[in-house]
Design a protein around this motif. Structure first.
Motif, short mmCIF file in Angstrom:
data_model
loop_
_atom_site.label_atom_id
_atom_site.label_comp_id
_atom_site.label_asym_id
_atom_site.label_seq_id
_atom_site.Cartn_x
_atom_site.Cartn_y
_atom_site.Cartn_z
N SER A 1 -11.12 -55.97 -57.19
CA SER A 1 -11.10 -56.31 -55.78
C SER A 1 -12.45 -56.93 -55.44
CB SER A 1 -10.86 -55.05 -54.95
OG SER A 1 -10.92 -55.34 -53.59
N MET A 2 -12.41 -58.20 -55.05
CA MET A 2 -13.64 -58.92 -54.73
C MET A 2 -13.64 -59.21 -53.24
SD MET A 2 -13.20 -61.38 -57.96
CE MET A 2 -11.45 -61.04 -58.08
N SER A 3 -14.62 -58.68 -52.55
CA SER A 3 -14.67 -58.85 -51.11
C SER A 3 -15.98 -59.52 -50.72
CB SER A 3 -14.59 -57.48 -50.44
OG SER A 3 -13.69 -57.51 -49.39
N GLN A 4 -15.86 -60.58 -49.95
CA GLN A 4 -17.02 -61.25 -49.39
C GLN A 4 -16.78 -61.39 -47.90
OE1 GLN A 4 -17.26 -64.90 -51.57
NE2 GLN A 4 -17.83 -63.91 -53.47
N ALA A 5 -17.80 -61.77 -47.18
CA ALA A 5 -17.69 -61.85 -45.72
C ALA A 5 -16.53 -62.74 -45.27
CB ALA A 5 -19.00 -62.34 -45.13
N SER A 6 -16.31 -63.86 -45.97
CA SER A 6 -15.29 -64.80 -45.53
C SER A 6 -14.03 -64.80 -46.38
CB SER A 6 -15.88 -66.22 -45.53
OG SER A 6 -16.23 -66.57 -46.85
N ASP A 7 -14.01 -64.01 -47.45
CA ASP A 7 -12.90 -64.10 -48.39
C ASP A 7 -12.68 -62.77 -49.10
OD1 ASP A 7 -10.88 -65.23 -49.87
OD2 ASP A 7 -12.21 -66.19 -51.30
N SER A 8 -11.44 -62.35 -49.22
CA SER A 8 -11.10 -61.15 -49.99
C SER A 8 -10.06 -61.54 -51.03
CB SER A 8 -10.53 -60.06 -49.09
OG SER A 8 -11.52 -59.58 -48.22
N ARG A 9 -10.29 -61.13 -52.28
CA ARG A 9 -9.36 -61.46 -53.35
C ARG A 9 -9.11 -60.22 -54.20
NH1 ARG A 9 -10.91 -67.46 -55.42
NH2 ARG A 9 -11.39 -68.29 -53.37
N VAL A 10 -7.90 -60.18 -54.75
CA VAL A 10 -7.53 -59.12 -55.67
C VAL A 10 -6.98 -59.77 -56.92
CG1 VAL A 10 -6.01 -57.15 -56.07
CG2 VAL A 10 -7.02 -57.50 -53.81
N LEU A 11 -7.54 -59.42 -58.07
CA LEU A 11 -7.08 -59.94 -59.35
C LEU A 11 -6.47 -58.79 -60.14
CD1 LEU A 11 -6.89 -62.15 -61.55
CD2 LEU A 11 -9.19 -61.46 -62.27
N LEU A 12 -5.19 -58.87 -60.43
CA LEU A 12 -4.50 -57.86 -61.22
C LEU A 12 -4.14 -58.47 -62.56
CD1 LEU A 12 -3.26 -54.92 -60.92
CD2 LEU A 12 -1.10 -56.14 -60.91
N THR A 13 -4.49 -57.78 -63.63
CA THR A 13 -4.18 -58.25 -64.98
C THR A 13 -3.32 -57.22 -65.68
OG1 THR A 13 -6.33 -59.36 -65.07
CG2 THR A 13 -5.19 -59.03 -67.16
N VAL A 14 -2.17 -57.66 -66.18
CA VAL A 14 -1.28 -56.79 -66.97
C VAL A 14 -1.39 -57.28 -68.40
CG1 VAL A 14 1.07 -55.98 -67.34
CG2 VAL A 14 0.27 -56.47 -65.01
N GLY A 15 -1.97 -56.46 -69.27
CA GLY A 15 -2.18 -56.83 -70.66
C GLY A 15 -0.89 -56.75 -71.46
N PRO A 16 -0.97 -57.10 -72.74
CA PRO A 16 0.21 -57.02 -73.60
C PRO A 16 0.58 -55.57 -73.89
CG PRO A 16 -1.71 -57.60 -74.90
CD PRO A 16 -2.15 -57.60 -73.46
N SER A 17 1.84 -55.34 -74.13
CA SER A 17 2.33 -54.02 -74.54
C SER A 17 2.03 -53.85 -76.02
CB SER A 17 3.83 -53.90 -74.26
OG SER A 17 4.30 -52.66 -74.68
N VAL A 18 1.24 -52.84 -76.36
CA VAL A 18 0.81 -52.63 -77.75
C VAL A 18 1.53 -51.40 -78.30
CG1 VAL A 18 -1.15 -52.17 -79.25
CG2 VAL A 18 -1.44 -53.63 -77.24
N GLY A 19 2.31 -51.60 -79.37
CA GLY A 19 3.05 -50.51 -79.99
C GLY A 19 4.54 -50.79 -79.95
N GLU A 20 5.29 -49.96 -80.66
CA GLU A 20 6.74 -50.12 -80.74
C GLU A 20 7.43 -48.78 -80.60
OE1 GLU A 20 8.45 -52.96 -80.94
OE2 GLU A 20 6.59 -54.12 -80.96
N TYR A 21 8.62 -48.81 -80.03
CA TYR A 21 9.50 -47.64 -79.97
C TYR A 21 10.92 -48.14 -79.83
CZ TYR A 21 9.37 -48.42 -74.90
OH TYR A 21 9.45 -48.97 -73.65
N ARG A 22 11.85 -47.29 -80.17
CA ARG A 22 13.27 -47.66 -80.09
C ARG A 22 13.66 -47.92 -78.63
NH1 ARG A 22 16.76 -44.81 -83.91
NH2 ARG A 22 15.06 -43.34 -83.74
N GLY A 23 14.24 -49.09 -78.38
CA GLY A 23 14.68 -49.44 -77.03
C GLY A 23 13.62 -50.13 -76.19
#
Length: 101
Positions: A66-88
């Protein structure tokens, strides 16, 4: 009232009458941005004990900046890769992002 810690990232499945009624897709992230935060999503087949005996699980790192400045607010969300395996494990997944600003 709903009490949530600032910076929380809460994963939520679609509405179901019982677990397994349908695939958990899309997965919704309810985000309460505040500074830098992260969450590691853990998933397994939900039925067997293979996660314990055979390392049959996956983890996905989710980060929020969450980056907040006087004139601008931004939110950067990062979803990484799924690491590992399971049935289904889903081959692809949709996400819904709900930022509570």
């Amino acid at each position: 009232p709903l009490f949530v810690r600032a910076g929380a990232i809460i994963p939520m499945w679609p509405t179901m009458r019982y677990p397994g009624e349908r695939k958990p897709d899309p997965l919704t992230f309810d985000i309460y941005p505040n500074g830098n935060s992260s969450f590691e999503l853990y998933e397994d087949d939900g039925v067997t004990r293979e996660a314990l005996s055979a390392d049959a699980f996956a983890r996905t790192l989710v980060t929020c900046q969450s980056m907040s400045q006087a004139s601008d607010s931004r939110v950067l969300l990062t979803v990484g890769p799924s690491v590992g395996e399971y049935r289904g494990k889903p081959l692809m997944r949709s996400y819904v992002l709900q930022a509570q600003l």
